[in-house]
Design a protein around this motif. Structure first.
Motif, mmCIF file in Angstrom:
data_model
loop_
_atom_site.group_PDB
_atom_site.id
_atom_site.type_symbol
_atom_site.label_atom_id
_atom_site.label_comp_id
_atom_site.label_asym_id
_atom_site.label_seq_id
_atom_site.Cartn_x
_atom_site.Cartn_y
_atom_site.Cartn_z
ATOM 1 N N ALA A 62 0.815 -1.220 0.000
ATOM 2 C CA ALA A 62 0.000 0.000 0.000
ATOM 3 C C ALA A 62 0.846 1.266 0.000
ATOM 4 O O ALA A 62 0.523 2.231 -0.689
ATOM 5 C CB ALA A 62 -0.947 -0.012 1.196
ATOM 6 N N SER A 63 1.939 1.282 0.761
ATOM 7 C CA SER A 63 2.727 2.512 0.879
ATOM 8 C C SER A 63 3.411 2.887 -0.427
ATOM 9 O O SER A 63 3.589 4.061 -0.725
ATOM 10 C CB SER A 63 3.764 2.379 1.983
ATOM 11 N N ASP A 64 3.760 1.894 -1.205
ATOM 12 C CA ASP A 64 4.486 2.163 -2.438
ATOM 13 C C ASP A 64 3.593 2.160 -3.680
ATOM 14 O O ASP A 64 3.987 2.678 -4.713
ATOM 15 C CB ASP A 64 5.596 1.122 -2.614
ATOM 16 N N THR A 65 2.401 1.596 -3.565
ATOM 17 C CA THR A 65 1.610 1.352 -4.757
ATOM 18 C C THR A 65 0.175 1.851 -4.673
ATOM 19 O O THR A 65 -0.365 2.354 -5.645
ATOM 20 C CB THR A 65 1.569 -0.169 -5.043
ATOM 21 N N ASP A 66 -0.459 1.696 -3.532
ATOM 22 C CA ASP A 66 -1.906 1.833 -3.463
ATOM 23 C C ASP A 66 -2.367 2.578 -2.212
ATOM 24 O O ASP A 66 -2.758 1.966 -1.227
ATOM 25 C CB ASP A 66 -2.513 0.427 -3.503
ATOM 26 N N PRO A 67 -2.324 3.912 -2.233
ATOM 27 C CA PRO A 67 -2.726 4.668 -1.045
ATOM 28 C C PRO A 67 -4.187 4.453 -0.652
ATOM 29 O O PRO A 67 -4.527 4.559 0.523
ATOM 30 C CB PRO A 67 -2.470 6.122 -1.436
ATOM 31 N N LEU A 68 -5.036 4.134 -1.588
ATOM 32 C CA LEU A 68 -6.438 3.851 -1.288
ATOM 33 C C LEU A 68 -6.549 2.633 -0.370
ATOM 34 O O LEU A 68 -7.383 2.588 0.521
ATOM 35 C CB LEU A 68 -7.212 3.606 -2.587
ATOM 36 N N PHE A 69 -5.685 1.663 -0.567
ATOM 37 C CA PHE A 69 -5.679 0.438 0.229
ATOM 38 C C PHE A 69 -5.135 0.686 1.632
ATOM 39 O O PHE A 69 -5.523 0.014 2.583
ATOM 40 C CB PHE A 69 -4.831 -0.607 -0.503
ATOM 41 N N MET A 70 -4.234 1.665 1.759
ATOM 42 C CA MET A 70 -3.593 1.920 3.056
ATOM 43 C C MET A 70 -4.573 2.438 4.102
ATOM 44 O O MET A 70 -4.551 1.998 5.246
ATOM 45 C CB MET A 70 -2.433 2.899 2.903
ATOM 46 N N GLU A 71 -5.402 3.358 3.715
ATOM 47 C CA GLU A 71 -6.425 3.885 4.630
ATOM 48 C C GLU A 71 -7.753 3.876 3.886
ATOM 49 O O GLU A 71 -8.219 4.913 3.422
ATOM 50 C CB GLU A 71 -6.036 5.289 5.094
ATOM 51 N N PRO A 72 -8.352 2.695 3.775
ATOM 52 C CA PRO A 72 -9.520 2.545 2.906
ATOM 53 C C PRO A 72 -10.765 3.247 3.455
ATOM 54 O O PRO A 72 -11.065 3.143 4.640
ATOM 55 C CB PRO A 72 -9.728 1.029 2.855
ATOM 56 N N PRO A 73 -11.469 3.951 2.566
ATOM 57 C CA PRO A 73 -12.765 4.484 2.979
ATOM 58 C C PRO A 73 -13.756 3.328 3.145
ATOM 59 O O PRO A 73 -13.464 2.186 2.757
ATOM 60 C CB PRO A 73 -13.156 5.394 1.813
#
Length: 171
Positions: A62-73
């Motif tokens: 998530a930190s390198d690729t997918d910010p949506l996944f890191m703190e998902p709404p």
């Protein structure tokens, strides 16, 4: 008067070599649903490194690729929840169906492929590439490398399951 031909018997798995591809891939999808989609669904914090292997693996992704996944709404947690609690059991049944040649899996496969291509292919990819700036991917090539198979392989499954009695013929 001629007799009606009986149903065509299913081919044994050894005569359906491409189904081995689906067996391997959907077995792996079962594991990734368990490891990566269960955590955000259950609200596990993956926004920082951890000593837990699964949390740390998700943080790395998530930190390198997918910010949506890191703190998902909330809506994203629903998407990961579908993967963890609906798709994962389907994967297990699909793998068994591919091994055993259960033709009834055809309709559930079509429903699954339609759902995954709509939810992941349109909604998630749309937000990642065109949505709010804080959720847009920082590494589109890596994002696609990790996520495109989750959309393309179900579409290939849809092609595989396109005709009645899919296990009576080779792909």
């Amino acid at each position: 008067m001629t007799a009606e031909p009986g149903p065509v018997p299913n081919l044994p798995l050894r005569e359906r070599p491409f189904d081995w591809f689906f067996i391997v891939v959907f077995s792996l999808f079962t594991i990734t649903s368990l490891i990566s989609d269960m955590l955000p669904t259950l609200g596990v914090d993956i926004s920082s490194p951890s000593s837990n292997f699964f949390v740390n693996s998700n943080y790395w992704y998530a930190s390198d690729t997918d910010p949506l996944f890191m703190e998902p709404p909330v809506w994203m947690r629903i998407v990961t929840g579908l993967s963890a609690f609906v798709y994962m059991p389907f994967y297990i049944v699909l793998v068994l169906s591919l091994i055993r040649g259960w033709n009834w899996i055809q309709l559930p496969s079509v429903i699954y492929a339609t759902m995954i291509s709509t939810i992941t292919g349109i909604i998630v990819f749309g937000v990642e590439f065109f949505g709010e700036p804080e959720w847009q991917t920082t590494n589109p090539v890596k994002f696609l490398a990790f996520n495109l198979p989750y959309v393309l392989i179900p579409i290939v499954l849809l092609v595989r399951m396109r005709k009645p009695s899919p296990f009576t013929r080779r792909f």
